[in-house]
Design a protein around this motif. Structure first.
Motif, PDB file in Angstrom:
ATOM      1  N   UNK A  29      39.301  40.572  28.031  1.00 23.25           N
ATOM      2  CA  UNK A  29      39.860  40.300  29.363  1.00 23.25           C
ATOM      3  C   UNK A  29      39.312  41.316  30.373  1.00 23.25           C
ATOM      4  N   UNK A  30      38.515  40.820  31.305  1.00 27.24           N
ATOM      5  CA  UNK A  30      37.988  41.739  32.322  1.00 27.24           C
ATOM      6  C   UNK A  30      38.507  41.390  33.705  1.00 27.24           C
ATOM      7  N   UNK A  31      38.773  40.090  33.903  1.00 25.16           N
ATOM      8  CA  UNK A  31      39.227  39.635  35.226  1.00 25.16           C
ATOM      9  C   UNK A  31      40.338  38.614  35.037  1.00 25.16           C
ATOM     10  N   UNK A  32      41.494  38.893  35.659  1.00 23.99           N
ATOM     11  CA  UNK A  32      42.659  38.008  35.514  1.00 23.99           C
ATOM     12  C   UNK A  32      43.101  37.515  36.893  1.00 23.99           C
ATOM     13  N   UNK A  33      43.382  36.221  36.983  1.00 25.14           N
ATOM     14  CA  UNK A  33      43.915  35.652  38.228  1.00 25.14           C
ATOM     15  C   UNK A  33      45.412  35.439  38.104  1.00 25.14           C
ATOM     16  N   UNK A  34      46.117  35.574  39.211  1.00 26.07           N
ATOM     17  CA  UNK A  34      47.569  35.348  39.194  1.00 26.07           C
ATOM     18  C   UNK A  34      47.947  34.483  40.393  1.00 26.07           C
ATOM     19  N   UNK A  35      48.866  33.520  40.159  1.00 25.79           N
ATOM     20  CA  UNK A  35      49.357  32.720  41.286  1.00 25.79           C
ATOM     21  C   UNK A  35      50.838  32.404  41.124  1.00 25.79           C
ATOM     22  N   UNK A  36      51.454  32.029  42.247  1.00 24.75           N
ATOM     23  CA  UNK A  36      52.847  31.576  42.251  1.00 24.75           C
ATOM     24  C   UNK A  36      52.835  30.112  42.671  1.00 24.75           C
ATOM     25  N   UNK A  37      53.686  29.301  42.042  1.00 23.54           N
ATOM     26  CA  UNK A  37      53.569  27.854  42.237  1.00 23.54           C
ATOM     27  C   UNK A  37      54.948  27.189  42.189  1.00 23.54           C
ATOM     28  N   UNK A  38      55.051  26.014  42.791  1.00 22.30           N
ATOM     29  CA  UNK A  38      56.328  25.290  42.820  1.00 22.30           C
ATOM     30  C   UNK A  38      57.284  25.947  43.799  1.00 22.30           C
ATOM     31  N   UNK A  39      58.572  25.797  43.558  1.00 27.36           N
ATOM     32  CA  UNK A  39      59.565  26.414  44.454  1.00 27.36           C
ATOM     33  C   UNK A  39      59.499  27.920  44.348  1.00 27.36           C
ATOM     34  N   UNK A  40      59.539  28.614  45.491  1.00 29.08           N
ATOM     35  CA  UNK A  40      59.505  30.082  45.415  1.00 29.08           C
ATOM     36  C   UNK A  40      60.853  30.600  44.928  1.00 29.08           C
ATOM     37  N   UNK A  41      60.854  31.814  44.408  1.00 27.22           N
ATOM     38  CA  UNK A  41      62.121  32.413  43.964  1.00 27.22           C
ATOM     39  C   UNK A  41      62.051  33.920  44.178  1.00 27.22           C
ATOM     40  N   UNK A  93      46.777  24.786  44.580  1.00 26.03           N
ATOM     41  CA  UNK A  93      45.985  24.437  45.773  1.00 26.03           C
ATOM     42  C   UNK A  93      44.882  25.490  45.978  1.00 26.03           C
ATOM     43  N   UNK A  94      45.270  26.750  45.856  1.00 28.22           N
ATOM     44  CA  UNK A  94      44.304  27.845  46.042  1.00 28.22           C
ATOM     45  C   UNK A  94      43.241  27.855  44.954  1.00 28.22           C
ATOM     46  N   UNK A  95      43.647  27.424  43.762  1.00 24.87           N
ATOM     47  CA  UNK A  95      42.691  27.376  42.657  1.00 24.87           C
ATOM     48  C   UNK A  95      41.651  26.287  42.941  1.00 24.87           C
ATOM     49  N   UNK A  96      42.125  25.179  43.476  1.00 18.36           N
ATOM     50  CA  UNK A  96      41.217  24.060  43.776  1.00 18.36           C
ATOM     51  C   UNK A  96      40.321  24.386  44.981  1.00 18.36           C
ATOM     52  N   UNK A  97      40.912  25.068  45.977  1.00 16.77           N
ATOM     53  CA  UNK A  97      40.137  25.347  47.202  1.00 16.77           C
ATOM     54  C   UNK A  97      39.373  26.660  47.139  1.00 16.77           C
ATOM     55  N   UNK A  98      39.564  27.400  46.081  1.00 15.37           N
ATOM     56  CA  UNK A  98      38.852  28.676  45.936  1.00 15.37           C
ATOM     57  C   UNK A  98      39.415  29.765  46.847  1.00 15.37           C
ATOM     58  N   UNK A  99      40.713  29.652  47.145  1.00 15.27           N
ATOM     59  CA  UNK A  99      41.358  30.676  47.973  1.00 15.27           C
ATOM     60  C   UNK A  99      41.805  31.820  47.057  1.00 15.27           C
ATOM     61  N   UNK A 100      40.835  32.634  46.698  1.00 15.70           N
ATOM     62  CA  UNK A 100      41.033  33.638  45.645  1.00 15.70           C
ATOM     63  C   UNK A 100      40.495  34.983  46.140  1.00 15.70           C
ATOM     64  N   UNK A 101      41.300  36.042  46.008  1.00 14.95           N
ATOM     65  CA  UNK A 101      40.836  37.359  46.487  1.00 14.95           C
ATOM     66  C   UNK A 101      41.180  38.448  45.488  1.00 14.95           C
ATOM     67  N   UNK A 102      40.290  39.392  45.377  1.00 16.35           N
ATOM     68  CA  UNK A 102      40.565  40.540  44.510  1.00 16.35           C
ATOM     69  C   UNK A 102      41.731  41.338  45.094  1.00 16.35           C
ATOM     70  N   UNK A 103      42.618  41.821  44.221  1.00 20.11           N
ATOM     71  CA  UNK A 103      43.764  42.596  44.691  1.00 20.11           C
ATOM     72  C   UNK A 103      43.668  44.032  44.183  1.00 20.11           C
ATOM     73  N   UNK A 104      44.203  44.932  44.989  1.00 18.95           N
ATOM     74  CA  UNK A 104      44.246  46.329  44.555  1.00 18.95           C
ATOM     75  C   UNK A 104      45.717  46.729  44.422  1.00 18.95           C
ATOM     76  N   UNK A 105      45.921  47.905  43.881  1.00 21.04           N
ATOM     77  CA  UNK A 105      47.286  48.435  43.752  1.00 21.04           C
ATOM     78  C   UNK A 105      47.998  48.466  45.103  1.00 21.04           C
ATOM     79  N   UNK A 106      47.238  48.828  46.140  1.00 21.59           N
ATOM     80  CA  UNK A 106      47.849  48.949  47.480  1.00 21.59           C
ATOM     81  C   UNK A 106      48.232  47.589  48.075  1.00 21.59           C
ATOM     82  N   UNK A 107      47.524  46.535  47.646  1.00 19.17           N
ATOM     83  CA  UNK A 107      47.873  45.198  48.147  1.00 19.17           C
ATOM     84  C   UNK A 107      49.285  44.785  47.724  1.00 19.17           C
ATOM     85  N   UNK A 108      49.786  45.419  46.672  1.00 14.73           N
ATOM     86  CA  UNK A 108      51.123  45.033  46.203  1.00 14.73           C
ATOM     87  C   UNK A 108      52.138  46.169  46.431  1.00 14.73           C
TER      88      UNK A 108
END
Ligand code: ATP
Length: 323
Positions: free
Chosen positions: A1-13, A42-57
């Motif tokens: 595992x070198x690169x992992x993607x994360x997304x949130x989907x459906x109803x937010x919580x 949607x982002x996976x299909x449209x390629x709306x993907x960005x690298x995240x850093x510790x500070x982004x969260x």
């Protein structure tokens, strides 16, 4: 595992942000590069993907909603849509995906996995708490506290005017929010989709209760109850008991928002961490959860098909305590 993607989907919580933060920071800790996929499938299909850093969260553990945003994506139901998602996963060289969502999100992940062998691990993020294999889903505890806080306020005014309030809470297919919040507010009756609703019996009960000098009465109705919801129940109660001063409150989307509770923040932190570790350990097509305090791994198949059963003892408890 070198690169992992994360997304949130459906109803937010509430707590989804805390889970993303845990995923990103566990990745950093393990020398994995984390990528945020915006708006779920949607982002996976449209390629709306960005690298995240510790500070982004930074500074998001306490925030409701999801900074990655969420979406319901019709295109992912079609093979062509899923192919585009796969092409983007390849384009960004993602070795694994963490999907935070509910039933539908994991159904989509399972179908995707049958076509394209990309490791997927799920984190249960839904206020409905209807996934099998985890005691709690992220957001459920916060939603419960929101309902309890709101109904406590309703109780104050109901008691001042001797009123009957019928309060509708979320839960199209599941009565978990209604059941626990109903116990928490001392509701006189709780109506949930998992059990039959007999309006005549309910009315008899309300009449009995009104003879024991109760200053107020609260009925909690899950939106998916067979009665048709709070307004329908109120119509029937008003027709048969015009002497009651009956009011309706539909709590609606207030239940989805707000700062996550302590329980949800800790749960989200644990599950975000566990999801990354599961991917590192070669697990795929599983949801991470917490069962009896320990981390559990449930195949998507089981998590979505064996809907969490309602605890009927709790319903009986509510009945006993509402006299
Ligand atoms: P919640 O429980 O809060 O509603 P959820 O994850 O169940 O969350 P859904 O809207 O049911 O939310 O599903 C989220 C997304 O997952 C859908 O918009 C769709 O993109 C994808 N999805 C759901 N079911 C399927 C399916 N059968 N095939 C492909 N994709 C699906």
């Amino acid at each position: 595992m070198k690169r992992i993607g994360v997304f949130t989907s459906g109803g937010d919580s509430p707590g989804m942000n805390a889970a993303v933060r845990a995923v990103v920071r566990t990745c950093m800790h393990q020398n994995i590069v984390p990528f945020g996929i915006y708006e779920g499938y949607k982002g996976l299909i449209e390629g709306n993907i960005k690298q995240l850093s510790s500070r982004d969260v930074s500074n998001i553990i306490q925030r409701g909603g999801t900074f990655l945003r969420s979406a319901r994506c019709k295109e992912f139901f079609a093979k062509e849509g899923r192919q585009k998602a796969f092409d983007n996963i390849k384009k960004y060289n993602l070795d694994g995906i963490v999907a935070i969502g509910g039933d539908g999100t994991f159904t989509g992940a399972k179908i995707f996995n049958e076509e394209h062998q990309i490791p997927f691990v799920g984190i249960p993020g839904t206020i409905d708490n209807d996934l099998y294999g985890t005691d709690y889903c992220i957001g459920y505890d916060t939603a419960l506290n929101t309902v309890i806080d709101a109904v406590d306020k309703i109780r104050d005014t109901a008691s001042s005017h001797n009123r009957l309030f019928i309060v509708e809470v979320m839960g199209r297919d599941a009565g978990f929010i209604a059941l626990r919040s109903g116990i928490g507010v001392g509701a006189e009756a709780i109506l949930i989709p998992e059990t039959p609703t007999y309006i005549d019996k309910l009315i008899e009960k309300l009449k009995d209760q009104s003879t024991v000098e109760k200053q107020s009465m609260i009925i909690i109705v899950a939106e998916g109850d067979e009665s048709g919801g709070a307004y329908k129940v109120a119509e029937q109660v008003k027709a048969k008991c015009p002497e009651f001063d009956t009011r309706v409150t539909v709590l609606g989307h207030i239940q989805r928002g707000g700062s996550p509770s302590a329980l949800d923040r800790v749960l989200a932190s644990r599950l975000g961490n566990a999801a990354v570790k599961a991917l590192i350990d070669g697990k795929t097509n599983v949801m991470v959860g917490v069962l009896h305090r320990d981390i559990s791994y449930i195949p998507f198949d089981k998590a979505i098909k064996h809907h969490q059963q309602i605890n009927l003892d709790l319903l009986n408890l509510a009945e006993v305590l509402s006299c």
